[in-house]
Design a protein around this motif. Sequence first.
Motif, PDB file in Angstrom:
ATOM      1  N   THR A  99      -6.734  10.708  -1.831  1.00  0.00           N
ATOM      2  CA  THR A  99      -6.143  10.147  -0.623  1.00  0.00           C
ATOM      3  C   THR A  99      -4.817  10.833  -0.301  1.00  0.00           C
ATOM      4  OG1 THR A  99      -5.093   8.399  -1.959  1.00  0.00           O
ATOM      5  CG2 THR A  99      -7.219   7.896  -0.962  1.00  0.00           C
TER       6      THR A  99
ATOM      7  N   TYR B 224     -10.904   3.064   1.487  1.00  0.00           N
ATOM      8  CA  TYR B 224      -9.754   3.962   1.319  1.00  0.00           C
ATOM      9  C   TYR B 224      -9.398   4.735   2.585  1.00  0.00           C
ATOM     10  CZ  TYR B 224      -9.644   3.141  -3.688  1.00  0.00           C
ATOM     11  OH  TYR B 224      -9.523   2.555  -4.912  1.00  0.00           O
TER      12      TYR B 224
ATOM     13  N   TYR C 296      -3.919   4.052   2.547  1.00  0.00           N
ATOM     14  CA  TYR C 296      -3.841   5.071   1.500  1.00  0.00           C
ATOM     15  C   TYR C 296      -3.616   6.466   2.097  1.00  0.00           C
ATOM     16  CZ  TYR C 296      -5.479   1.543  -1.801  1.00  0.00           C
ATOM     17  OH  TYR C 296      -5.600   0.413  -2.580  1.00  0.00           O
TER      18      TYR C 296
ATOM     19  N   ASP D 192      -8.671   1.481  -7.820  1.00  0.00           N
ATOM     20  CA  ASP D 192      -7.610   2.468  -7.696  1.00  0.00           C
ATOM     21  C   ASP D 192      -7.515   3.293  -8.977  1.00  0.00           C
ATOM     22  OD1 ASP D 192      -7.145   1.387  -5.255  1.00  0.00           O
ATOM     23  OD2 ASP D 192      -5.093   0.727  -5.659  1.00  0.00           O
TER      24      ASP D 192
ATOM     25  N   GLU E 245      -3.748   3.306   8.001  1.00  0.00           N
ATOM     26  CA  GLU E 245      -4.279   4.054   6.856  1.00  0.00           C
ATOM     27  C   GLU E 245      -3.480   3.661   5.613  1.00  0.00           C
ATOM     28  OE1 GLU E 245      -4.139   8.211   7.960  1.00  0.00           O
ATOM     29  OE2 GLU E 245      -6.183   8.101   8.769  1.00  0.00           O
TER      30      GLU E 245
ATOM     31  N   CYS F  64      -2.390  -4.174  -0.309  1.00  0.00           N
ATOM     32  CA  CYS F  64      -3.619  -3.639  -0.906  1.00  0.00           C
ATOM     33  C   CYS F  64      -3.930  -4.374  -2.202  1.00  0.00           C
ATOM     34  CB  CYS F  64      -3.472  -2.143  -1.196  1.00  0.00           C
ATOM     35  SG  CYS F  64      -3.460  -1.089   0.272  1.00  0.00           S
TER      36      CYS F  64
ATOM     37  N   GLY G 246      -0.735   7.894  -2.612  1.00  0.00           N
ATOM     38  CA  GLY G 246      -1.185   7.186  -3.799  1.00  0.00           C
ATOM     39  C   GLY G 246      -2.122   8.021  -4.657  1.00  0.00           C
TER      40      GLY G 246
ATOM     41  N   GLY H 174      -5.304   7.758  -5.198  1.00  0.00           N
ATOM     42  CA  GLY H 174      -6.727   7.782  -4.862  1.00  0.00           C
ATOM     43  C   GLY H 174      -7.479   6.740  -5.656  1.00  0.00           C
TER      44      GLY H 174
ATOM     45  N   ARG I  12      -5.836  -3.541  -6.094  1.00  0.00           N
ATOM     46  CA  ARG I  12      -6.193  -2.383  -6.925  1.00  0.00           C
ATOM     47  C   ARG I  12      -7.674  -2.368  -7.302  1.00  0.00           C
ATOM     48  NH1 ARG I  12      -1.527   0.086  -7.813  1.00  0.00           N
ATOM     49  NH2 ARG I  12       0.398  -1.158  -7.920  1.00  0.00           N
TER      50      ARG I  12
ATOM     51  N   CYS J 237       0.835  -1.202   0.000  1.00  0.00           N
ATOM     52  CA  CYS J 237       0.000   0.000   0.000  1.00  0.00           C
ATOM     53  C   CYS J 237       0.872   1.256   0.000  1.00  0.00           C
ATOM     54  CB  CYS J 237      -0.898   0.012   1.239  1.00  0.00           C
ATOM     55  SG  CYS J 237      -1.993  -1.411   1.348  1.00  0.00           S
ATOM     56  N   PRO J 238       0.387   2.345  -0.607  1.00  0.00           N
ATOM     57  CA  PRO J 238       1.187   3.575  -0.643  1.00  0.00           C
ATOM     58  C   PRO J 238       1.296   4.254   0.718  1.00  0.00           C
ATOM     59  CG  PRO J 238      -0.967   3.949  -1.632  1.00  0.00           C
ATOM     60  CD  PRO J 238      -0.868   2.481  -1.382  1.00  0.00           C
ATOM     61  N   GLY J 239       0.417   3.913   1.644  1.00  0.00           N
ATOM     62  CA  GLY J 239       0.465   4.513   2.977  1.00  0.00           C
ATOM     63  C   GLY J 239       1.142   3.599   3.969  1.00  0.00           C
TER      64      GLY J 239
END
Length: 322
Positions: A269, A229, A239, A299, A237, A195, A272, A274, A197, A188-190
């Motif tokens: 978000t 999200y 994202y 995504d 979190e 995650c 990432g 969003g 997609r 995940c980007p956060g």
Amino acid sequence: MSMITPAGWYPDASAPGQERWWDGAAWTGHTRPEAAAPAPPSPPVPRHGPPPIPPAAPLGPPGTAHGPGAAAPGGSAPGGPRRRPALLAAVAVVVLAACAAGALLLRGGDGGGPAHVAKPPAGPSGAGTAAEGPKGAPEGGEKGGEEGPAELADQLSGISLPVPHGWEEAHTSLDGATTVWTEGPFNCPGDPIFCRRGRMSSRPLPADGASGPEAMARRDIADAADALYGTHPLGLEPYGGITSHEEVAAEAVTVAGRDGYLVRWRVVTGAGPGGFVQSVAFPSETGPDSLVVVRFALDAGPEGPPVTLLDELPRGIRALGG
């Protein structure tokens, strides 16, 4: 007391240098070179003589001149322990052979799995769904040379979800919903968890005062956005949280032959690109006090699934048994 010769390998008079297997009751078709013979079997051979030697002519029935019950040259009729151990040995050989055949069949068989509808009706095809659509897409999504299910049944909601090509069933769900998502989790980007997609899930919900599908969809979209999200149930979190959202669609739709309603948000978000969140609500077969809600999340960005799936997937939902 009448005796028989115990099962074992004995010289084959019809083939010099060979031994033939005596099963305790009759000669069998199994032979081997005499040089490869192991030590004699542990039960001693009775003093009445060796077992009958198979002649060159076809073996006859027991008790005849050419049968295994005939007297051996230079001796009386073959003797030995009772027939019960020999019969048990023969049964064991048959059981082992059946087990081996069963293992071969199982090796080439299909693996087990959840019950899926074998042949669904035409569903969304523009996004490469597994269901056969107007373009004649093959039935079943391929993964590693194997075909996956074209649909996933939600027995509780009385519907079947289409499974697009490159998607798979989620075998775990924190909220108990029937879920399919894209193959191949990524970081995940956060927060550092995994995650997907694309995600789609369904479950029945009590109306709880909602006057119909539109009211339910509008009420559910905020919860769906936060669940997909926003903050993870573990407090993470993935994202980076939702910083803003915009409603991009709200319209009546027909789902599984029932009048429903769709609400779609574009969410921004903290980490990432969003994505898009969508809630679709329609009447449940269980009664007027319950609605089915299907949530979607895709995504955004070049690596996300095509946004057209948000229109096509609801059209691929069908009623079980319909």
